[in-house]
Design an enzyme around this catalytic site. Structure first.
Site, short mmCIF file in Angstrom:
data_model
loop_
_atom_site.label_atom_id
_atom_site.label_comp_id
_atom_site.label_asym_id
_atom_site.label_seq_id
_atom_site.Cartn_x
_atom_site.Cartn_y
_atom_site.Cartn_z
N ARG A 54 0.85 -1.21 0.00
CA ARG A 54 0.00 0.00 0.00
C ARG A 54 0.88 1.25 0.00
NH1 ARG A 54 -1.61 1.52 4.62
NH2 ARG A 54 -2.44 -0.46 5.33
N TYR A 106 -15.34 16.29 -16.33
CA TYR A 106 -15.88 14.92 -16.33
C TYR A 106 -16.98 14.81 -15.26
CZ TYR A 106 -16.07 9.99 -15.00
OH TYR A 106 -16.51 8.75 -14.66
N ASP A 178 -6.08 18.84 -15.19
CA ASP A 178 -6.41 17.46 -15.55
C ASP A 178 -6.03 17.31 -17.02
OD1 ASP A 178 -7.64 15.11 -16.44
OD2 ASP A 178 -9.27 15.28 -15.00
N LYS A 203 -7.18 6.00 -19.40
CA LYS A 203 -7.42 6.45 -20.79
C LYS A 203 -6.17 6.25 -21.65
CE LYS A 203 -11.06 7.72 -18.54
NZ LYS A 203 -12.03 6.68 -18.26
O1 P1T Z 1 -12.27 6.77 -14.40
P1 P1T Z 1 -11.11 7.27 -13.61
O2 P1T Z 1 -9.83 6.60 -13.93
O3 P1T Z 1 -11.38 7.33 -12.15
O4 P1T Z 1 -10.85 8.79 -14.10
C1 P1T Z 1 -11.74 9.83 -13.87
C2 P1T Z 1 -11.55 10.91 -14.91
C3 P1T Z 1 -10.82 12.04 -14.58
N1 P1T Z 1 -10.62 13.03 -15.48
C4 P1T Z 1 -11.12 12.96 -16.72
C5 P1T Z 1 -10.89 14.08 -17.68
C6 P1T Z 1 -11.87 11.84 -17.12
O5 P1T Z 1 -12.34 11.80 -18.38
C7 P1T Z 1 -12.11 10.79 -16.19
C8 P1T Z 1 -12.93 9.60 -16.54
N2 P1T Z 1 -13.73 9.76 -17.68
C9 P1T Z 1 -14.60 8.83 -18.18
C10 P1T Z 1 -14.78 7.62 -17.63
C11 P1T Z 1 -15.32 9.24 -19.38
O6 P1T Z 1 -15.92 8.39 -20.09
O7 P1T Z 1 -15.34 10.44 -19.68
#
Ligand code: P1T
Length: 389
Positions: A54, A106, A178, A203
């Site tokens: 962790r 998001y 971001d 992503k």
């Molecule tokens: O899904 P996660 O790894 O927790 O990430 C969140 C997140 C943060 N910032 C941006 C710009 C994002 O697009 C996302 C997650 N977005 C999607 C799941 C989507 O389909 O837009």
């Protein structure tokens, strides 16, 4: 390879070689997956820097080295998801802080801020592409953090990072960017003065739709230590296997991003000239409202396209049911093309009124353009459009 050489490498080479050094013990060219929870100590408290997974894990450390190098930061912290990276930043701020957040983010970030952290902090949403409005909100609210997504999800609005960072710094406000949509390959916010970069590694960084992960990259030692302590205390660490998968995925980031962009540019131009399309938003198009800022601060324009169909919710639903090669799914940044309806899917947690004010309408469609043959992708969109005529 010497550390000084690694630093001087181009990003495409860093993707492969930083954190990708051969295993010292065996020479294995691929990093070992340290699938372990704990590490044996020779005497209480005597160890080689690793006590418990962790807290630290050697596979994760390699990925952190790679990300820090790609974003040109001193430190990187890899977390269990993009949203858990956001959570750590929120906890790192003193209770009662004010955060100025871009108005188009998001849906999950919006939900985190408005339904989880709204009791701990004050969150104020603002259009960060409007510098005058932003300056007045900074004066009015005296925030401790400015939170921007650029390009935004899903409207692909672009904020001038250098400009807003300068503005924020005048009032001693820190800026987080971001950078998920551009990946470290096309944009490096720390180079433009930002304090923290956040990624959903789910992503483009991983790129194969098989890992959920997040990362924070920064230069401030005190803040890094605080974030690490929070991660260790709260627990959202990434598993060794997932870190290994990201290390594997990131090796091809440069060629994937170039391919996503090439396809997206062609598709966006094709959509723009299609009679059934009302409007296309893609940073690489001359018609994009912030095209000149995109050209200035990004080295590419990515693989995300947003467009408005001529029609209503019914038209959108029918169209989305007719695509074949594009898969109807949330998420983005994988090698395969995805299509989705933000109002019903990724941004459903934003109240309808706010959504409509922002422009996330029922005829809005978002594409994550993959790296398939572009003519196959166009053909798929063409037949789906044809079927909703
Ligand atoms: O899904 P996660 O790894 O927790 O990430 C969140 C997140 C943060 N910032 C941006 C710009 C994002 O697009 C996302 C997650 N977005 C999607 C799941 C989507 O389909 O837009």
């Amino acid at each position: 390879m010497k550390k000084s050489i690694l630093k001087s490498l181009d990003k495409a080479s860093k993707c492969i070689h930083v954190g990708g050094h051969p295993d010292k013990e065996t020479g294995a060219i691929m990093p070992p997956i340290y699938q372990t929870t704990t590490y044996v100590q020779s005497s209480p408290g005597v160890h080689s820097g690793y006590e418990y997974t962790r807290s630290h894990n050697p596979t994760r450390t390699r990925l952190e080295e790679c990300l820090a190098a790609l974003e040109n930061g001193k430190y990187a912290l890899v977390t269990a998801s993009g949203i858990s990276s956001a959570m750590l930043v929120m906890h790192a701020l003193p209770a009662g802080s004010t955060i100025l957040c871009g108005d188009d983010v998001y849906g999950g970030t919006y939900r985190l801020f408005t339904t989880v952290f709204h009791e701990l902090h004050k969150i104020v949403f603002v259009d960060t592409t409007d510098t005058k409005e932003l300056a007045s909100k900074i004066k009015e609210h005296k925030p401790s953090l400015l939170w921007i997504e650029t390009p935004t999800n899903p409207l692909l609005k672009i904020t001038d990072i250098k400009k807003v960072v300068t503005l924020a710094k005048q009032s001693k406000v820190k800026t987080l960017v971001d950078n998920t949509f551009m990946s470290p390959y096309f944009q490096n916010p720390l180079n433009l003065g930002a304090d923290i970069v956040l990624h959903s590694m789910t992503k483009y960084i991983n790129g194969h739709s098989d890992v959920v992960g997040g990362a924070l990259i920064l230069n401030d030692t005190t803040l890094y230590k605080k974030l690490w302590k929070l991660q260790n205390s709260l627990g959202p660490c990434q598993s060794p296997f997932d870190s290994w998968l990201v290390l594997r995925g990131i090796k091809t980031l440069s060629i994937r991003m170039e391919a996503h962009q090439k396809n997206a540019l062609k598709i966006s131009k094709w959509l723009e000239s299609h009679p059934q399309i009302e409007k296309v938003l893609y940073p690489g198009l001359k018609s994009h409202p912030q095209h000149s800022i995109a050209k200035k601060q990004m080295s590419g324009t990515g693989g995300m396209i947003t467009f408005f169909l001529k029609g209503n919710l019914n038209t959108s639903k029918k169209f989305l049911q007719k695509v074949n090669l594009f898969s109807l799914a949330e998420s983005l940044g994988g090698v395969e093309s995805l299509i989705e309806h933000p109002a019903i899917m990724t941004h459903a947690s934003i109240p309808k009124e706010t959504r409509l004010q922002l422009g996330i309408k029922d005829n809005l469609i978002r594409l994550s353009v993959g790296i398939e043959n572009v003519d196959d992708l166009i053909q798929d969109l063409a037949q789906a459009l044809n079927s909703v005529k």
